[in-house]
Design an enzyme around this catalytic site. Structure first.
Site, PDB file in Angstrom:
ATOM      1  N   CYS A   1       0.837  -1.213   0.000  1.00 18.05           N
ATOM      2  CA  CYS A   1       0.000   0.000   0.000  1.00 18.05           C
ATOM      3  C   CYS A   1       0.867   1.256   0.000  1.00 18.05           C
ATOM      4  CB  CYS A   1      -0.891   0.047   1.238  1.00 18.05           C
ATOM      5  SG  CYS A   1      -1.901  -1.402   1.418  1.00 18.05           S
TER       6      CYS A   1
HETATM    7  C1  BEZ Z   1       0.444  -5.116   1.993  1.00 13.91           C
HETATM    8  O1  BEZ Z   1      -0.600  -4.456   2.042  1.00 13.91           O
HETATM    9  O2  BEZ Z   1       1.515  -4.605   1.839  1.00 13.91           O
HETATM   10  C2  BEZ Z   1       0.321  -6.599   2.074  1.00 13.91           C
HETATM   11  C3  BEZ Z   1      -0.832  -7.148   2.560  1.00 13.91           C
HETATM   12  C4  BEZ Z   1      -0.945  -8.537   2.630  1.00 13.91           C
HETATM   13  C5  BEZ Z   1       0.085  -9.336   2.179  1.00 13.91           C
HETATM   14  C6  BEZ Z   1       1.232  -8.765   1.685  1.00 13.91           C
HETATM   15  C7  BEZ Z   1       1.357  -7.395   1.629  1.00 13.91           C
END
Ligand code: BEZ
Length: 211
Positions: A45
């Protein structure tokens, strides 16, 4: 029930990093893109929000207002934005909705319980000036979205909203378009003065009409 193409994008009031917004009022007559994130302080994100910020000119050029949703509270968003700006060499320049009670996530069906009980998946909704949903896209939490593809599909949506054309596989702005089946070849010759190529009676191409 899941939102479908052509549905009216649900309206809501929410706290954001840019103040309280009433979504439809905030959209005004613009195109919009609302996209969700599993949580604050997550790596994928962080890169996505940085990338979106760096593409501000591209979204502006297309008249698209961008807004992100994450189910964490406002204070957490503000702290996270500092990290995004630092690590992605950008300035987050669009609002981030604080959705701790999951109002927006539920309205837009952004939680897919068989993927995760509580976190939102990576949903994208592109909304037209008529407030109708023009595109839905869902990525899993582990895959960052392709923002070039989002811009490409917005280009296609905006073109096909104004001209009776569709865009072929892997189309990029500037390439030939397809004349929609509802237009006869005779009509197409008049509508598209740059020319129409008849590959098959049902497959007719024309140079991009708005260039
Ligand atoms: C993330 O939002 O960075 C993420 C979420 C779940 C698994 C891997 C990365």
């Amino acid at each position: 029930m899941a939102l479908r193409l052509g549905d009216t994008a649900p309206d809501f009031t929410a706290e954001t990093t840019g103040g309280t917004i009433h979504f439809h009022e905030w959209l005004g007559n613009s195109w919009g893109m609302i996209f969700s994130h599993p949580a604050d302080f997550t790596p994928v994100c962080t890169t996505e929000l940085g990338r979106t910020a760096s593409l501000k000119e591209e979204f502006d050029r297309r008249g698209v207002k961008v807004i992100a949703v994450s189910v964490d509270p406002l204070e957490s968003h503000s702290e996270w934005i500092r990290d995004i700006n630092e690590t992605q060499q950008t300035t987050v320049n669009f609002p981030l909705i604080a959705d701790p009670d999951r109002t927006v996530a539920e309205l837009y069906d952004m939680i897919h319980p068989n993927a995760s009980e509580k976190a939102t998946v990576r949903s994208v909704f592109v909304i037209g000036p008529d407030k109708k949903i023009k595109l839905t896209l869902t990525y899993p939490a582990s895959t960052g979205r392709n923002f070039n593809e989002l811009l490409r599909v917005i280009d296609s949506l905006q073109l096909t909203a104004s001209y009776q054309v569709a865009t072929p596989a892997d189309w990029q702005a500037g390439q030939d378009c397809i004349v929609v089946p509802a237009v006869s070849t005779e009509e197409a010759m008049k509508k598209f003065p740059k020319g129409v190529t008849v590959v098959k009676p049902y497959l007719r191409t024309t140079p991009q009409p708005n260039l």
